[in-house]
Design an enzyme around this catalytic site. Structure first.
Site, mmCIF file in Angstrom:
data_model
loop_
_atom_site.group_PDB
_atom_site.id
_atom_site.type_symbol
_atom_site.label_atom_id
_atom_site.label_comp_id
_atom_site.label_asym_id
_atom_site.label_seq_id
_atom_site.Cartn_x
_atom_site.Cartn_y
_atom_site.Cartn_z
ATOM 1 C CG ASN A 8 10.628 -21.279 15.241
ATOM 2 O OD1 ASN A 8 11.059 -21.822 16.265
ATOM 3 N ND2 ASN A 8 9.386 -21.454 14.803
ATOM 4 C CE LYS A 10 9.329 -24.420 12.755
ATOM 5 N NZ LYS A 10 8.377 -24.823 11.750
ATOM 6 C CG HIS A 93 4.885 -21.369 15.467
ATOM 7 N ND1 HIS A 93 4.516 -22.576 14.922
ATOM 8 C CD2 HIS A 93 5.806 -20.836 14.632
ATOM 9 C CE1 HIS A 93 5.208 -22.766 13.797
ATOM 10 N NE2 HIS A 93 5.993 -21.717 13.608
ATOM 11 C CD GLU A 95 5.689 -25.940 13.897
ATOM 12 O OE1 GLU A 95 6.547 -25.649 14.744
ATOM 13 O OE2 GLU A 95 5.929 -25.985 12.673
ATOM 14 C CD GLU A 161 5.527 -18.569 10.714
ATOM 15 O OE1 GLU A 161 6.667 -18.689 10.267
ATOM 16 O OE2 GLU A 161 5.116 -19.228 11.677
ATOM 17 N N GLY A 167 7.049 -25.502 6.523
ATOM 18 C CA GLY A 167 7.773 -26.764 6.401
ATOM 19 C C GLY A 167 7.342 -27.627 5.229
ATOM 20 C CB SER A 207 8.473 -23.011 2.457
ATOM 21 O OG SER A 207 7.786 -24.113 3.013
HETATM 22 P P1 PGA Z 1 9.633 -23.201 7.872
HETATM 23 O O1 PGA Z 1 8.981 -22.789 9.265
HETATM 24 O O2 PGA Z 1 10.590 -22.095 7.484
HETATM 25 O O3 PGA Z 1 10.332 -24.493 8.150
HETATM 26 O O4 PGA Z 1 8.524 -23.345 6.892
HETATM 27 C C1 PGA Z 1 8.615 -21.461 9.546
HETATM 28 C C2 PGA Z 1 8.033 -21.372 10.938
HETATM 29 O O5 PGA Z 1 7.387 -22.322 11.383
HETATM 30 O O6 PGA Z 1 8.222 -20.372 11.646
#
Ligand code: PGA
Length: 245
Positions: A8, A10, A93, A95, A161, A167, A207
């Site tokens: 992903n 982003k 997601h 976000e 998640e 992140g 992460s």
């Molecule tokens: P990350 O994000 O690996 O940077 O923690 C995962 C995600 O948001 O799908």
């Protein structure tokens, strides 16, 4: 069942040139990972330029609208994605839920429309730091899958998640992840049947890097991974793929 590893990207990278280079690097580095389905989800605008050279990589999108066409300024429809050879689409997601106010109801409509267009939704669920994990998962899954038929559930991938793990470098422990994934299978069994619960692919995300990736697949009950930050580094992402191959 092939392990699924999803990148992903982003809102990255900043230019088409960088996107093409990253895509090409990943493609070359994961060439021999035969037991993994590697899905790259770039921003929409990069899809047309990478599709022509996708090789064995599979394309995904990071979002989709819940109608096929019409007066919906700024949106991208499932049919447009399908036309670009996109197979998967991330929906719900954390976000998007947070920054765009996406509700379970909207997510449900998107899953429905994506399935109608024969796209495979990667349906994201997970709790915030101080929330009760089990009630959040129960609610998000029941509302997100409302009206989705038994014949379609095999085309849905669920990504667990925990929001606090995205992140942050604070990943969910393997035991915690296993308990969440088993809980999700239990909900699917209640909503559908035991076969659906056994067959549905459940990913872990939050992460992930090359040092922890394999643990989630080998001991955490995950059928694959959703990778954010680490997917922007071609070598790191390829090492993740190789570690679960
Ligand atoms: P990350 O994000 O690996 O940077 O923690 C995962 C995600 O948001 O799908």
């Amino acid at each position: 069942m092939k392990t699924l590893v999803v990148a992903n990207w982003k809102l990255n990278p900043a230019t088409q040139k960088e996107a093409k280079n990253l895509f090409e690097e990943v493609k070359n580095r994961v060439r021999n990972a035969k037991n993994v389905e590697v899905v790259i989800c770039p921003p929409f605008v990069y899809l047309p330029s990478v599709v022509l050279k996708k090789g064995k990589l599979v394309l995904g999108a990071q979002n989709v609208f819940f109608r096929e066409k019409g007066a919906f300024t700024g949106e991208v429809s499932p049919l447009m994605l399908k036309d670009l050879n996109v197979k998967y689409v991330i929906i719900g997601h954390s976000e998007t839920r947070k920054h765009l106010g996406e509700t379970n109801e909207i997510i449900n409509k998107k899953i429905n429309e994506a399935l109608t267009a024969k796209l495979k939704p990667i349906f994201c669920v997970g709790e915030n730091e101080r929330e009760d994990k089990f009630s959040v998962l129960d609610n998000q899954i029941k509302e997100g899958l409302k009206g989705i038929l038994g014949k379609d559930i095999k085309n849905v991938v669920i990504a667990y998640e925990p929001v606090w793990a995205i992140g942050t470098g604070k990943n969910s422990s393997v035991d915690e992840t296993l308990s969440s994934i088993l809980f999700i299978r239990k909900i699917i069994k209640k909503l559908y049947n035991i076969k659906a619960a056994e067959n549905i692919k459940i990913l872990y995300g939050g992460s992930i890097d090359h040092s922890n990736a394999a643990l989630y697949v080998k001991e955490g009950g995950a059928n694959g991974l959703l990778v954010g930050g680490a997917s922007l580094n071609g070598k790191e992402f390829a090492d993740i793929v190789k570690s679960v191959n």
